[in-house]
Write a protein that holds these residues in place. Structure first.
Motif, PDB file in Angstrom:
ATOM      1  N   THR A   1      19.602  41.997  51.078  1.00 24.61           N
ATOM      2  CA  THR A   1      20.373  42.278  52.204  1.00 24.61           C
ATOM      3  C   THR A   1      21.401  43.203  51.598  1.00 24.61           C
ATOM      4  OG1 THR A   1      22.054  40.510  51.989  1.00 24.61           O
ATOM      5  CG2 THR A   1      20.199  39.985  53.172  1.00 24.61           C
ATOM      6  N   THR A   2      22.106  44.129  52.346  1.00 22.33           N
ATOM      7  CA  THR A   2      23.226  44.884  52.105  1.00 22.33           C
ATOM      8  C   THR A   2      24.261  43.873  51.516  1.00 22.33           C
ATOM      9  OG1 THR A   2      23.804  44.890  54.487  1.00 22.33           O
ATOM     10  CG2 THR A   2      22.487  46.695  53.662  1.00 22.33           C
ATOM     11  N   ASP A   3      24.733  42.786  52.180  1.00 17.25           N
ATOM     12  CA  ASP A   3      25.817  41.949  52.026  1.00 17.25           C
ATOM     13  C   ASP A   3      25.581  41.409  50.635  1.00 17.25           C
ATOM     14  OD1 ASP A   3      27.921  40.060  52.729  1.00 17.25           O
ATOM     15  OD2 ASP A   3      26.523  38.640  51.991  1.00 17.25           O
ATOM     16  N   GLY A   4      24.361  41.252  49.768  1.00 20.25           N
ATOM     17  CA  GLY A   4      24.253  40.734  48.663  1.00 20.25           C
ATOM     18  C   GLY A   4      24.648  41.744  47.365  1.00 20.25           C
ATOM     19  N   HIS A   5      24.955  43.166  47.957  1.00 19.70           N
ATOM     20  CA  HIS A   5      24.918  43.882  46.853  1.00 19.70           C
ATOM     21  C   HIS A   5      26.503  44.113  46.428  1.00 19.70           C
ATOM     22  CE1 HIS A   5      20.796  45.005  47.565  1.00 19.70           C
ATOM     23  NE2 HIS A   5      20.867  45.854  46.571  1.00 19.70           N
ATOM     24  N   VAL A   6      27.109  43.401  46.683  1.00 17.23           N
ATOM     25  CA  VAL A   6      28.468  43.476  46.532  1.00 17.23           C
ATOM     26  C   VAL A   6      28.936  42.243  45.506  1.00 17.23           C
ATOM     27  CG1 VAL A   6      31.005  43.047  47.075  1.00 17.23           C
ATOM     28  CG2 VAL A   6      29.404  44.731  48.495  1.00 17.23           C
ATOM     29  N   PHE A   7      29.633  42.509  44.175  1.00 14.80           N
ATOM     30  CA  PHE A   7      30.033  41.600  43.063  1.00 14.80           C
ATOM     31  C   PHE A   7      31.637  41.226  43.668  1.00 14.80           C
ATOM     32  CE2 PHE A   7      31.792  40.700  39.037  1.00 14.80           C
ATOM     33  CZ  PHE A   7      31.347  39.297  38.814  1.00 14.80           C
ATOM     34  N   ASP A   8      31.833  40.279  43.809  1.00 13.75           N
ATOM     35  CA  ASP A   8      33.338  39.831  44.408  1.00 13.75           C
ATOM     36  C   ASP A   8      33.740  38.737  43.770  1.00 13.75           C
ATOM     37  OD1 ASP A   8      35.524  39.700  45.916  1.00 13.75           O
ATOM     38  OD2 ASP A   8      34.608  39.299  47.538  1.00 13.75           O
ATOM     39  N   PRO A   9      34.438  38.764  42.467  1.00 13.63           N
ATOM     40  CA  PRO A   9      34.721  37.556  41.657  1.00 13.63           C
ATOM     41  C   PRO A   9      36.210  36.839  42.148  1.00 13.63           C
ATOM     42  CG  PRO A   9      35.035  39.537  40.300  1.00 13.63           C
ATOM     43  CD  PRO A   9      34.410  40.163  41.746  1.00 13.63           C
ATOM     44  N   ARG A  10      36.975  37.756  42.534  1.00 11.79           N
ATOM     45  CA  ARG A  10      38.268  37.524  43.036  1.00 11.79           C
ATOM     46  C   ARG A  10      39.201  37.195  41.612  1.00 11.79           C
ATOM     47  NH1 ARG A  10      38.797  36.840  48.532  1.00 11.79           N
ATOM     48  NH2 ARG A  10      36.754  38.019  49.393  1.00 11.79           N
ATOM     49  N   ILE A  11      38.665  36.694  40.616  1.00 16.75           N
ATOM     50  CA  ILE A  11      39.389  36.333  39.465  1.00 16.75           C
ATOM     51  C   ILE A  11      38.532  37.041  37.974  1.00 16.75           C
ATOM     52  CG2 ILE A  11      40.417  34.684  37.779  1.00 16.75           C
ATOM     53  CD1 ILE A  11      41.777  34.453  40.527  1.00 16.75           C
ATOM     54  N   TRP A  12      39.267  37.658  37.319  1.00 17.78           N
ATOM     55  CA  TRP A  12      38.821  38.316  35.918  1.00 17.78           C
ATOM     56  C   TRP A  12      39.027  37.575  34.882  1.00 17.78           C
ATOM     57  CZ3 TRP A  12      34.615  40.724  35.770  1.00 17.78           C
ATOM     58  CH2 TRP A  12      34.354  41.877  34.497  1.00 17.78           C
ATOM     59  N   ASP A  13      37.988  36.580  34.842  1.00 18.93           N
ATOM     60  CA  ASP A  13      38.024  35.606  33.461  1.00 18.93           C
ATOM     61  C   ASP A  13      36.978  35.610  32.932  1.00 18.93           C
ATOM     62  OD1 ASP A  13      36.511  34.230  35.052  1.00 18.93           O
ATOM     63  OD2 ASP A  13      37.962  32.589  35.110  1.00 18.93           O
ATOM     64  N   ASP A  14      36.794  34.773  31.754  1.00 11.94           N
ATOM     65  CA  ASP A  14      35.738  34.772  30.866  1.00 11.94           C
ATOM     66  C   ASP A  14      34.271  34.511  31.723  1.00 11.94           C
ATOM     67  OD1 ASP A  14      36.786  35.501  28.593  1.00 11.94           O
ATOM     68  OD2 ASP A  14      36.921  33.502  27.975  1.00 11.94           O
ATOM     69  N   LEU A  15      34.331  33.596  32.688  1.00 11.06           N
ATOM     70  CA  LEU A  15      33.333  33.228  33.544  1.00 11.06           C
ATOM     71  C   LEU A  15      32.856  34.439  34.503  1.00 11.06           C
ATOM     72  CD1 LEU A  15      31.225  31.096  34.953  1.00 11.06           C
ATOM     73  CD2 LEU A  15      33.185  30.449  36.474  1.00 11.06           C
ATOM     74  N   ALA A  16      33.662  35.217  35.025  1.00 13.10           N
ATOM     75  CA  ALA A  16      33.471  36.307  35.720  1.00 13.10           C
ATOM     76  C   ALA A  16      32.963  37.472  35.053  1.00 13.10           C
ATOM     77  CB  ALA A  16      34.679  36.860  36.487  1.00 13.10           C
ATOM     78  N   LYS A  17      33.199  37.566  33.714  1.00 15.13           N
ATOM     79  CA  LYS A  17      32.823  38.618  32.913  1.00 15.13           C
ATOM     80  C   LYS A  17      31.151  38.309  32.726  1.00 15.13           C
ATOM     81  CE  LYS A  17      37.012  39.523  30.273  1.00 15.13           C
ATOM     82  NZ  LYS A  17      37.770  39.582  29.214  1.00 15.13           N
ATOM     83  N   GLU A  18      30.715  36.934  32.300  1.00 18.38           N
ATOM     84  CA  GLU A  18      29.641  36.588  32.188  1.00 18.38           C
ATOM     85  C   GLU A  18      28.710  36.738  33.305  1.00 18.38           C
ATOM     86  OE1 GLU A  18      29.554  32.733  30.869  1.00 18.38           O
ATOM     87  OE2 GLU A  18      30.754  32.765  29.155  1.00 18.38           O
ATOM     88  N   GLN A  19      29.212  36.560  34.351  1.00 21.96           N
ATOM     89  CA  GLN A  19      28.568  36.698  35.846  1.00 21.96           C
ATOM     90  C   GLN A  19      28.236  38.189  35.903  1.00 21.96           C
ATOM     91  OE1 GLN A  19      31.319  34.908  38.402  1.00 21.96           O
ATOM     92  NE2 GLN A  19      29.908  32.952  38.575  1.00 21.96           N
ATOM     93  N   PHE A  20      29.295  38.977  35.645  1.00 27.24           N
ATOM     94  CA  PHE A  20      29.078  40.404  35.767  1.00 27.24           C
ATOM     95  C   PHE A  20      28.006  41.069  34.987  1.00 27.24           C
ATOM     96  CE2 PHE A  20      30.896  44.873  35.428  1.00 27.24           C
ATOM     97  CZ  PHE A  20      30.442  45.357  36.671  1.00 27.24           C
ATOM     98  N   VAL A  21      28.142  40.695  33.736  1.00 30.82           N
ATOM     99  CA  VAL A  21      26.951  41.149  32.672  1.00 30.82           C
ATOM    100  C   VAL A  21      25.633  40.637  33.262  1.00 30.82           C
ATOM    101  CG1 VAL A  21      26.341  40.823  30.347  1.00 30.82           C
ATOM    102  CG2 VAL A  21      28.519  41.258  30.850  1.00 30.82           C
ATOM    103  N   ALA A  22      25.761  39.563  33.559  1.00 28.74           N
ATOM    104  CA  ALA A  22      24.368  38.990  34.183  1.00 28.74           C
ATOM    105  C   ALA A  22      23.894  39.892  35.253  1.00 28.74           C
ATOM    106  CB  ALA A  22      24.284  37.731  34.673  1.00 28.74           C
ATOM    107  N   GLU A  23      24.746  40.351  36.203  1.00 28.90           N
ATOM    108  CA  GLU A  23      24.357  41.133  37.296  1.00 28.90           C
ATOM    109  C   GLU A  23      23.869  42.406  36.776  1.00 28.90           C
ATOM    110  OE1 GLU A  23      23.827  40.313  40.388  1.00 28.90           O
ATOM    111  OE2 GLU A  23      25.428  38.606  40.732  1.00 28.90           O
ATOM    112  N   LEU A  24      24.441  43.149  35.772  1.00 31.92           N
ATOM    113  CA  LEU A  24      24.085  44.658  35.414  1.00 31.92           C
ATOM    114  C   LEU A  24      22.743  44.350  34.715  1.00 31.92           C
ATOM    115  CD1 LEU A  24      27.652  45.318  33.706  1.00 31.92           C
ATOM    116  CD2 LEU A  24      26.548  46.669  35.690  1.00 31.92           C
ATOM    117  N   ARG A  25      22.486  43.369  33.836  1.00 30.10           N
ATOM    118  CA  ARG A  25      21.461  43.352  33.183  1.00 30.10           C
ATOM    119  C   ARG A  25      20.244  43.043  34.076  1.00 30.10           C
ATOM    120  NH1 ARG A  25      23.302  39.283  27.963  1.00 30.10           N
ATOM    121  NH2 ARG A  25      24.325  41.024  26.808  1.00 30.10           N
TER     122      ARG A  25
END
Length: 616
Positions: free
Chosen positions: A128-152
């Motif tokens: 879905t179009t809704d699923g194409h947004v990364f929206d962590p709200r907080i930028w910490d180590d957990l959010a970074k790991e999630q963002f890297v996982a999305e990119l890979r």
């Protein structure tokens, strides 16, 4: 790197026929290449959009008080074009939309009803179009790991980042991660930080770049060159045009692209548009030159643009609304704008008309469109709504009344609908418009009858010596002392059966410990008298382009260094030691945090609730 400001692009002119011919030839060649060597994904390339957070500490559970409407609004046109292409299939003849950013399909009603809080799973697995947004709200180590996982997992061809100034340091870090883990991607930054720091003046064809802009930060080496494009101004048409340009230069396999090639394609595509829309500036950061592409097309109204929620589920919950009784976190709340810039000229405000010179809005004659859009949000699962306009309908009481009448009429046609409530923002002087007292009273009654249960007002300070410098909507028709005006305005709203919340801003001109104490005590008295149900303390942070930033000589704002924040700054939204008011000491900020907490009690809003303004 040198900066070159290109010729402004406007509505199509008769002498641009050569551009039509060149584009047609390029489209034909592109079609042949893709037909000969189709990729696994066909003609669509993967994309990822992200809301850049403004905080680095969780401090407890992070709820969803506000959906990222600036990002949603900017994505509407490129997503609409993508979904139409997805359903229509490949055109018979070569077309500009043959190759397209693949955003997925619009969510269905079941998906919308089930959506709540953070998006689960990977973007790569969400159709879905809704699923194409990364929206962590907080930028910490957990959010970074999630963002890297999305990119890979996704390997996006384009990464689109929406950032306010306070999040810019994290935007640069996210851009660097994108370049590391998806090396063929193009990174685009937009949002309020871009609007505040990239200013094109059509009168003399000049560009004003703030020292804290993404462009200058990269140009002078404070950040590596991890951003390819910056889009300032009307985000939806600007991003749509840029994505078409990116698609034009694609080769089968979707490998790397030169920024200069995309920039050249952008000018070609714009030159062939029959109806070029929007007022925006695209800055391309090529390897050896920065190119500035000003676009001055036809102005768009909000009624012409798709609803920002068309591609997205309503995920926000706002604790101020509880009528639906669906969650302890509050009702599922849609956010909506009738005007995205404030008509007034407060010295501290980044939403002022002076910053956003061509606001996108519903015209005062388009109240029916706004009412229809709100009804659509109810169909999509909204139990409440908050109008994030700096001032609801620009403070125009005729438009306010017309909207309420239109909305009531639509609600009356559906008597079986569940309870629905909404809120909006007004100013003291809009409520105390003596020349239109009857119109104001009738408007407030209509607001309540149409479901308005909450009004948010920026009080800023209760010290007269501070308010004398603010430049707020202090009309000569209302020459009374500010404290008495605030009390009267709140009492007026309450007398019409509507609750009131407020924001208080410390650090304005004239502020000292005495005025801080005065404001905290006077707000406390308003709470004691039942005139406020919520008060939000804030610390003045300098925004590029505001009057107070210039007056205080803060022309070098550090919104790029990746430093850990610390208390007491972390107790306040967007507050960092390098950008807070020079009139406040760290001891003052500790005092504000502790004294407001003690005097205002549980009427002081939580950190979670204060986050909503930045996200909207």
């Amino acid at each position: 790197m040198r900066i070159t400001v290109r010729t402004p692009l406007g509505p199509r002119r008769p002498d641009r026929r050569t551009a039509d011919v060149e584009l047609a030839e390029r489209l034909a060649r592109r079609r042949r290449r893709f037909d000969a060597a189709p990729t696994e994904a066909g003609f669509g390339f993967p994309v990822l959009a992200a809301l850049v957070p403004v905080a680095t500490s969780r401090g407890g559970e992070v709820a969803y008080p506000g959906d990222p409407m600036s990002l949603y609004a900017a994505l509407t046109l490129t997503i609409q074009r993508s979904v139409e292409r997805l359903h229509a299939g490949l055109p018979a003849e070569p077309s500009l939309d043959d190759v397209y950013p693949c955003w997925g399909d619009y969510p269905d009603d079941d998906y919308r009803r089930a959506a709540d809080g953070p998006r689960p799973g990977l973007i790569a697995d969400n159709p879905t179009t809704d699923g194409h947004v990364f929206d962590p709200r907080i930028w910490d180590d957990l959010a970074k790991e999630q963002f890297v996982a999305e990119l890979r997992a996704l390997q996006p061809k384009a990464v689109l980042l929406s950032s306010v100034s306070a999040g810019h340091r994290y935007a640069l870090e996210m851009a660097e991660l994108a370049k590391t883990h998806s090396p063929d991607c193009v990174v685009v930054i937009g949002g309020r930080h871009a609007d505040e720091t990239v200013r094109y003046a059509p009168g003399d064809h000049s560009l004003d770049l703030s020292w804290s802009s993404t462009v200058e930060v990269i140009r002078d080496g404070r950040s590596p060159r991890v951003v390819d494009f910056v889009v300032a101004g009307d985000g939806a048409p600007g991003l749509d045009l840029l994505m078409q340009a990116l698609a034009l230069v694609q080769e089968p396999g979707f490998g790397p692209n030169r920024v200069a090639d995309v920039a050249e394609a952008l000018e070609l595509v714009a030159a062939t548009k029959e109806d070029l829309t929007g007022s925006f500036t695209v800055v391309s950061l090529a390897e050896d030159e920065i190119l500035v592409h000003p676009v001055r097309g036809r102005r768009l109204s909000s009624a012409e643009l798709p609803s920002p929620y068309r591609p997205f589920a309503i995920r926000a919950r706002f604790g101020i609304f509880t009528a639906a009784g669906s969650s302890a976190l509050g009702s599922r709340t849609a956010h909506m704008l009738t005007l995205d810039a404030c008509p007034f000229k407060c010295t501290f405000c980044s939403e002022s008309i002076q910053i956003s010179q061509r606001p996108t809005r519903f015209a005062v004659t388009e109240t029916e469109h706004a009412a229809d859009r709100l009804m659509q949000m109810i169909d999509w699962g909204a139990e409440a709504a908050f109008f994030d306009d700096p001032v609801f309908w620009g403070g125009n009481w005729k438009a306010i009344s017309a909207f309420c009448t239109d909305f009531q009429a639509r609600r009356a046609q559906r008597p079986g609908d569940a309870p629905f409530e909404w809120g909006a923002q007004l100013t003291v002087d809009v409520v105390l418009n003596r020349a239109k007292a009857d119109e104001v009273a009738a408007g407030l009654d209509l607001m309540r009858e149409a479901g308005c249960s909450y009004i948010y007002i920026g009080i800023e300070s209760m010290a007269q010596r501070v308010m004398a410098h603010v430049g707020k909507n202090l009309t000569r028709r209302n020459p009374e002392a500010w404290v008495s005006k605030v009390r009267e305005a709140l009492g007026t709203i309450k007398s019409h059966g509507i609750r009131v919340g407020s924001s208080v801003l410390f650090g304005l001109d004239g502020e000292n410990r005495e005025t801080i104490e005065e404001t905290i005590e006077e707000i406390g008295r308003l709470i004691d008298d039942g005139l406020l149900i919520m008060a939000s303390p804030n610390i003045l942070t300098y925004h590029p382009g505001t009057a107070i930033t210039a007056q205080h000589g803060q022309n070098r704002l550090d919104y790029h260094s990746r430093k850990d924040n610390r208390p007491p700054f972390t107790y306040f939204e967007e507050a960092y030691p390098e950008v807070v008011s020079r009139l406040l000491t760290e001891d003052d900020i500790w005092y504000i945090h502790q004294a407001a907490d003690k005097r205002w009690g549980n009427i002081r809003n939580s950190d979670t609730e204060s986050l909503s303004e930045a996200l909207s």
